[in-house]
Scaffold this motif. Structure first.
Motif, mmCIF file in Angstrom:
data_model
loop_
_atom_site.group_PDB
_atom_site.id
_atom_site.type_symbol
_atom_site.label_atom_id
_atom_site.label_comp_id
_atom_site.label_asym_id
_atom_site.label_seq_id
_atom_site.Cartn_x
_atom_site.Cartn_y
_atom_site.Cartn_z
ATOM 1 N N PHE A 136 -2.613 7.201 9.311
ATOM 2 C CA PHE A 136 -3.383 7.613 8.138
ATOM 3 C C PHE A 136 -3.742 6.442 7.218
ATOM 4 C CE2 PHE A 136 -3.720 8.750 3.692
ATOM 5 C CZ PHE A 136 -4.721 9.705 3.714
ATOM 6 N N PRO A 137 -2.798 5.582 6.802
ATOM 7 C CA PRO A 137 -3.172 4.507 5.864
ATOM 8 C C PRO A 137 -4.319 3.642 6.391
ATOM 9 C CG PRO A 137 -0.792 4.685 6.016
ATOM 10 C CD PRO A 137 -1.343 5.566 7.090
ATOM 11 N N LYS A 138 -4.242 3.262 7.671
ATOM 12 C CA LYS A 138 -5.276 2.409 8.249
ATOM 13 C C LYS A 138 -6.613 3.143 8.324
ATOM 14 C CE LYS A 138 -6.090 -0.606 12.247
ATOM 15 N NZ LYS A 138 -5.545 -1.085 13.550
ATOM 16 N N ALA A 139 -6.583 4.401 8.781
ATOM 17 C CA ALA A 139 -7.816 5.182 8.915
ATOM 18 C C ALA A 139 -8.432 5.462 7.553
ATOM 19 C CB ALA A 139 -7.522 6.494 9.633
ATOM 20 N N PHE A 140 -7.611 5.783 6.559
ATOM 21 C CA PHE A 140 -8.106 6.103 5.222
ATOM 22 C C PHE A 140 -8.759 4.886 4.576
ATOM 23 C CE2 PHE A 140 -7.462 6.488 0.592
ATOM 24 C CZ PHE A 140 -8.198 7.631 0.365
ATOM 25 N N GLY A 186 -5.717 13.833 15.462
ATOM 26 C CA GLY A 186 -6.002 12.771 14.500
ATOM 27 C C GLY A 186 -5.896 13.231 13.055
ATOM 28 N N CYS A 187 -6.289 12.332 12.133
ATOM 29 C CA CYS A 187 -6.141 12.606 10.698
ATOM 30 C C CYS A 187 -7.481 12.510 9.972
ATOM 31 C CB CYS A 187 -5.129 11.650 10.073
ATOM 32 S SG CYS A 187 -5.594 9.908 10.211
ATOM 33 N N ARG A 188 -8.589 12.784 10.653
ATOM 34 C CA ARG A 188 -9.912 12.637 10.048
ATOM 35 C C ARG A 188 -10.100 13.555 8.841
ATOM 36 N NH1 ARG A 188 -9.877 12.815 15.356
ATOM 37 N NH2 ARG A 188 -10.824 11.188 16.656
ATOM 38 N N MET A 189 -9.784 14.844 9.017
ATOM 39 C CA MET A 189 -9.970 15.799 7.922
ATOM 40 C C MET A 189 -9.028 15.489 6.759
ATOM 41 S SD MET A 189 -11.675 18.241 6.682
ATOM 42 C CE MET A 189 -12.578 19.046 8.003
ATOM 43 N N LYS A 190 -7.836 15.068 7.059
ATOM 44 C CA LYS A 190 -6.887 14.678 6.013
ATOM 45 C C LYS A 190 -7.446 13.506 5.218
ATOM 46 C CE LYS A 190 -2.001 13.316 5.533
ATOM 47 N NZ LYS A 190 -0.750 13.057 6.314
ATOM 48 N N PRO A 228 0.822 -1.208 0.000
ATOM 49 C CA PRO A 228 0.000 0.000 0.000
ATOM 50 C C PRO A 228 0.854 1.255 0.000
ATOM 51 C CG PRO A 228 0.015 -1.034 2.168
ATOM 52 C CD PRO A 228 0.693 -1.983 1.239
ATOM 53 N N PHE A 229 0.203 2.369 -0.166
ATOM 54 C CA PHE A 229 0.875 3.666 -0.273
ATOM 55 C C PHE A 229 1.666 3.998 0.997
ATOM 56 C CE2 PHE A 229 -3.577 4.049 0.942
ATOM 57 C CZ PHE A 229 -3.485 4.664 2.177
#
Length: 387
Positions: free
Chosen positions: A329-333, A279-283, A3-4
């Motif tokens: 980020f990768p997991k959340a995205f 966190g990285c929600r908005m991203k 993955p990225f």
């Protein structure tokens, strides 16, 4: 294929997401100026309508409520710029609400009688269908203060304020005001099979389709249909919930008989401060929106809009409320994309505030299936395309 990486994400944000944000912001500014000029002219011709600059805290219907104004000002202080009347559904597709004047002091009521009339006022032998979950009837007597114009037969049938009649008057005003404002070279009224008012607006970059929707802003109560928050949910916080519900809701003239519930102020506050915990929600949301526009569902009138993505984000934040769920980020995205894929595949996305409302109910199923197949390809091989 692996993955990225974080580097892939940053390159994608710099080359795609940030330029998109700049371009859309500039387009919003241009469209806002044009529609502001147009609605100022409309408000001069007909006092039932206000300019879009009067949306939200500036609405003339609440100027005699200093406590409410003070509370709103305190809540919005320090927040990012927000125009409450403009929703960007896609870079070339906007929805703009036009606040109505002279309807204040709203109260909910139990509608008990049937309606036996057409939108032209003719009698029917069978009753008009009941409104769906996200819609309701609206009677002028539900307001403690109302202009005499709202009691007149050009918008009122048997005490009901009829959206189709409001839209008919509004469309005529829009057409006349385009001419009187010398905007014919920039604004064109589009043909429509229904009573909705759609415009083609020329900007320096492209043509944007704008739907103009008259709206009754109701800042003083939360609708009974919105049974929210659900029990035992940890997101958002109780303080944020109280703030959101104190902003009320709107009713949009979006169909023939029934007014559509809208929660744009509540949704804005939900989006604000999403990542106060680091966190990285908005991203995740911004990258998902870019991928949707570039790869999964491109085009001027996409079947999946930014509003659908925002709703997916809300549901995912509610399901995963902990800070640690949004650190990687990768997991959340990928979790967010999986939720989107599930909703699109099943043709079912629940409205965040009003239960039993499927936001994809009237969407083209073939278009949804195509998006679902592209999402499946990405989930099998999650890479960001820069071409």
């Amino acid at each position: 294929m692996k993955p990225f990486t974080d580097e892939d994400v940053e390159i994608y944000i710099q080359s795609k997401v940030e330029p998109r944000h700049y371009l859309v912001s500039r387009t919003v500014e241009e469209v806002q100026k044009i529609i502001q000029q147009l609605t100022v002219e409309i408000s001069c011709k007909a006092m039932r309508f206000q300019a879009i600059s009067n949306s939200g805290i500036h609405n003339e219907n609440i100027k005699d409520q200093p406590a409410l104004l003070a509370k709103w000002s305190a809540m919005l202080q320090g927040k990012r710029p927000f125009h409450p009347s403009i929703q960007v559904l896609a870079p070339s597709q906007f929805l703009i609400t036009v606040p109505l004047r002279g309807l204040s002091g709203y109260r909910e009521c139990q509608v008990r009688h049937w309606r036996y009339y057409t939108v032209q006022g003719a009698k029917l032998l069978s009753s008009v269908r009941d409104p769906e979950e996200l819609h309701q009837w609206l009677e002028v007597e539900q307001f403690s203060k109302s202009l005499q114009q709202w009691h007149e037969t050009d918008v009122n049938i048997e005490g009901d304020l009829v959206p189709a009649k409001v839209l008919t008057i509004f469309r005529e005003l829009v057409e006349k005001s385009i001419i009187s404002c010398n905007l014919s070279s920039k604004v064109t009224v589009l043909e429509s099979f229904s009573s909705v008012v759609r415009l083609a607006v020329e900007t320096s970059e492209s043509q944007v389709e704008v739907e103009l929707v008259p709206a009754v802003e109701i800042p003083t109560c939360w609708p009974e249909k919105a049974q929210w928050p659900r029990c035992l949910k940890r997101w958002p916080s109780p303080e944020k919930v109280q703030c959101i519900k104190s902003l009320g809701f709107d009713l949009l003239a979006h169909s023939n008989y029934h007014w559509q519930l809208c929660f744009s102020r509540a949704e804005h506050i939900l989006m604000e401060g999403l990542d106060e915990d680091g966190g990285c929600r908005m991203k995740c949301f911004r990258v998902m929106r870019q991928m949707k526009e570039d790869v999964w569902c491109a085009g001027n009138k996409p079947v999946i809009t930014a509003y659908h993505l925002q709703t997916v984000l809300f549901w995912t934040c509610e399901k995963y409320p902990r800070t640690k769920d949004w650190r990687c980020f990768p997991k959340a995205f990928l979790r967010l994309v999986q939720k989107l894929h599930k909703c699109v595949s099943q043709h079912f996305l629940k409205h965040y505030f009003v239960k039993n409302t499927n936001l994809l109910k009237y969407s083209n199923t073939s278009d949804l299936d195509l998006v679902a197949s592209k999402l499946a390809v990405f989930l099998e091989n999650p890479v960001f395309r820069l071409d």
